[in-house]
Design an enzyme around this catalytic site. Structure first.
Site, PDB file in Angstrom:
ATOM      1  N   ASP A  93       0.852  -1.189   0.000  1.00  8.11           N
ATOM      2  CA  ASP A  93       0.000   0.000   0.000  1.00  8.11           C
ATOM      3  C   ASP A  93       0.897   1.251   0.000  1.00  8.11           C
ATOM      4  O   ASP A  93       1.799   1.366   0.837  1.00  8.11           O
ATOM      5  CB  ASP A  93      -0.858  -0.053   1.282  1.00  8.11           C
ATOM      6  CG  ASP A  93      -1.974   0.962   1.301  1.00  8.11           C
ATOM      7  OD1 ASP A  93      -2.395   1.409   0.220  1.00  8.11           O
ATOM      8  OD2 ASP A  93      -2.443   1.295   2.421  1.00  8.11           O
ATOM      9  N   HIS A  94       0.657   2.152  -0.924  1.00  7.86           N
ATOM     10  CA  HIS A  94       1.411   3.418  -0.997  1.00  7.86           C
ATOM     11  C   HIS A  94       2.925   3.241  -1.062  1.00  7.86           C
ATOM     12  O   HIS A  94       3.667   3.906  -0.323  1.00  7.86           O
ATOM     13  CB  HIS A  94       1.052   4.347   0.177  1.00  7.86           C
ATOM     14  CG  HIS A  94      -0.370   4.809   0.134  1.00  7.86           C
ATOM     15  ND1 HIS A  94      -0.826   5.774  -0.737  1.00  7.86           N
ATOM     16  CD2 HIS A  94      -1.453   4.413   0.836  1.00  7.86           C
ATOM     17  CE1 HIS A  94      -2.116   5.943  -0.572  1.00  7.86           C
ATOM     18  NE2 HIS A  94      -2.538   5.128   0.377  1.00  7.86           N
ATOM     19  N   ILE A 276      -9.722   0.065   3.063  1.00 11.03           N
ATOM     20  CA  ILE A 276     -10.266   0.383   4.392  1.00 11.03           C
ATOM     21  C   ILE A 276      -9.250   0.021   5.465  1.00 11.03           C
ATOM     22  O   ILE A 276      -8.843  -1.134   5.583  1.00 11.03           O
ATOM     23  CB  ILE A 276     -11.597  -0.374   4.612  1.00 11.03           C
ATOM     24  CG1 ILE A 276     -12.640   0.118   3.597  1.00 11.03           C
ATOM     25  CG2 ILE A 276     -12.097  -0.176   6.049  1.00 11.03           C
ATOM     26  CD1 ILE A 276     -13.895  -0.710   3.510  1.00 11.03           C
ATOM     27  N   ASP A 277      -8.843   1.009   6.219  1.00 15.89           N
ATOM     28  CA  ASP A 277      -7.901   0.798   7.314  1.00 15.89           C
ATOM     29  C   ASP A 277      -8.435   1.426   8.610  1.00 15.89           C
ATOM     30  O   ASP A 277      -8.566   0.772   9.648  1.00 15.89           O
ATOM     31  CB  ASP A 277      -6.533   1.412   6.941  1.00 15.89           C
ATOM     32  CG  ASP A 277      -5.463   1.099   7.975  1.00 15.89           C
ATOM     33  OD1 ASP A 277      -5.733   0.341   8.917  1.00 15.89           O
ATOM     34  OD2 ASP A 277      -4.337   1.614   7.843  1.00 15.89           O
TER      35      ASP A 277
HETATM   36  O1  G3H Z   1      -3.258   4.925   3.570  1.00 17.60           O
HETATM   37  C1  G3H Z   1      -2.621   4.625   4.568  1.00 17.60           C
HETATM   38  C2  G3H Z   1      -2.981   3.419   5.364  1.00 17.60           C
HETATM   39  O2  G3H Z   1      -4.058   3.685   6.204  1.00 17.60           O
HETATM   40  C3  G3H Z   1      -1.785   2.890   6.080  1.00 17.60           C
HETATM   41  O3  G3H Z   1      -1.488   3.646   7.186  1.00 17.60           O
HETATM   42  O4  G3H Z   1       0.938   4.146   6.883  1.00 17.60           O
HETATM   43  O5  G3H Z   1      -0.149   4.336   9.133  1.00 17.60           O
HETATM   44  O6  G3H Z   1       0.264   2.094   8.109  1.00 17.60           O
HETATM   45  P1  G3H Z   1      -0.007   3.564   7.875  1.00 17.60           P
HETATM   46  P1  13P Z   2      -8.926   4.922   5.417  1.00 18.07           P
HETATM   47  O1  13P Z   2      -8.022   5.784   6.250  1.00 18.07           O
HETATM   48  O2  13P Z   2     -10.149   5.682   4.996  1.00 18.07           O
HETATM   49  O3  13P Z   2      -9.262   3.640   6.058  1.00 18.07           O
HETATM   50  O4  13P Z   2      -8.140   4.590   4.059  1.00 18.07           O
HETATM   51  C1  13P Z   2      -7.190   3.557   4.022  1.00 18.07           C
HETATM   52  C2  13P Z   2      -6.387   3.560   2.774  1.00 18.07           C
HETATM   53  O5  13P Z   2      -6.664   4.227   1.797  1.00 18.07           O
HETATM   54  C3  13P Z   2      -5.204   2.688   2.742  1.00 18.07           C
HETATM   55  O6  13P Z   2      -4.463   2.863   1.576  1.00 18.07           O
HETATM   56 ZN    ZN Z   3      -4.525   4.886   0.820  1.00 19.95          ZN
END
Ligand code: G3H
Ligand code: 13P
Ligand code: ZN
Length: 330
Positions: A93-94, A276-277
């Protein structure tokens, strides 16, 4: 070098093709620890949903890359043991650099995101293309991003969102060769997606956030027909969870998310992956705070992480069945 196929994982190609045809979205749930992974897998097995396990670079640092990879392998076996072989992808992710993406590709990830959205358009294309060329040699699928979401992504903070420009998507997709595209149409990361001033009040006095920019999504769909779109920042911030947190010593103010009906509508369109996180974080925190307040002498982590896991599982089942429509699609 570990290829994702050796871990029993799937890339997102077929998942997205089916989701597009079927008018639903694949859940992409972030995890950093055992209980989150157990909740995701058991919820997705029980609802017979395909799933994308998302790992951010922060999660990799927190949990150790080696452990996470083996947890994903264990997740495949755990799903089988629970009685349903659901397709499971392991996704970065990212990802913000080629090196990070390469490291994940070389170590069992079946899908990576290269988020070049903070660079100039041409730099975004060059970086994304480089990742795609490397990833595709190993069958790994790649998500790119155009447009900027407001909120915090790892260490990058964007105060305002910049919506995706539909006139750029066709060129971006063609020149990079990406397999899916994350867009910005009004979602944002975290639990405070809108200020109360940006919202209106409905007849019951409940704050209603501004709707997503569906006209931009439609414009994008016209320009790249059949192409899988990704929505980040798609937590709904359930107010019952926020209330439990605040009733048990927490302090969350103005926590506002994306209404579920908006996500349901998006899932029926070209949106094939919904991230969704934050909602999971809220559910875990609410359950743990409740145990601590109700039973202050408790010190066995299983006694608070267990209820947190149960609550997470219910949340994910609800999302799959009622929001994403991914239940019974495995
Ligand atoms: O988009 C970000 C996700 O919610 C991941 O969050 O970088 O704090 O693990 P994090
Ligand atoms: P939320 O913060 O809305 O759950 O988004 C999570 C997300 O986009 C992870 O890449
Ligand atoms: Zn994201």
């Amino acid at each position: 070098m570990t290829n994702y196929k050796d871990l029993g994982l799937a890339n997102t190609k077929e998942m997205f093709a089916k989701a597009f045809k079927g008018g639903y979205a694949i859940p992409a749930y972030n995890f950093n620890n055992l209980e989150q992974l157990q909740a995701i897998i058991s919820a997705c097995v029980e609802t017979k949903s395909p799933v994308i396990l998302q790992v951010s670079s922060g999660a990799r640092k927190y949990a150790n890359a080696n452990l996470l990879r083996n947890m994903a392998k264990g997740a495949v076996e755990y799903a089988k043991e629970l009685g349903c072989e659901i397709p499971i992808a392991l996704h970065l992710d990212h990802g913000d650099t080629f090196e990070l993406c390469k490291d994940c590709i070389d170590n069992g990830f079946s899908s990576v995101m290269i988020d070049g959205s903070h660079h100039s358009y041409e730099e975004n294309i060059a970086l994304t293309k480089k990742v795609v060329e490397y990833a595709h040699q190993f069958g790994v699928t790649v998500e790119g991003e155009l447009g900027v979401l407001a909120g915090v992504e790892d260490d990058v903070v964007a105060e305002k969102s910049t919506y995706t420009k539909p006139e750029e998507v066709e060129d971006f997709v063609k020149r990079t060769g990406v397999d899916s595209l994350a867009i910005s149409i009004g979602t944002s990361h975290g639990a405070n997606k809108f200020t109360p001033a940006q919202c209106t009040r409905n007849a019951d006095g409940i704050l209603v956030p501004p709707p997503l920019q569906f006209q931009i999504l439609e414009e994008i769909e016209k320009r790249i027909p059949g192409f899988p779109i990704v929505l980040h920042g798609s937590s709904s911030v359930p107010q019952d969870q926020v209330a439990i947190i605040n009733a048990n010593g927490g302090k969350m103010t103005d926590a506002i998310g994306i209404p579920e009906e908006q996500l349901r509508k998006a899932a029926k369109s070209a949106v094939c992956k919904i991230n969704i996180d934050s909602d999971g974080r809220l559910a875990m925190t609410a359950a743990i705070r409740k145990v601590f307040v109700e039973n202050p002498s408790e010190f066995d982590p299983r006694k608070y992480l267990g209820p947190a896991r149960d609550s997470l599982k219910e949340l994910y089942k609800h999302k799959n069945i009622n929001v994403l429509g991914s239940a019974n699609q495995a």
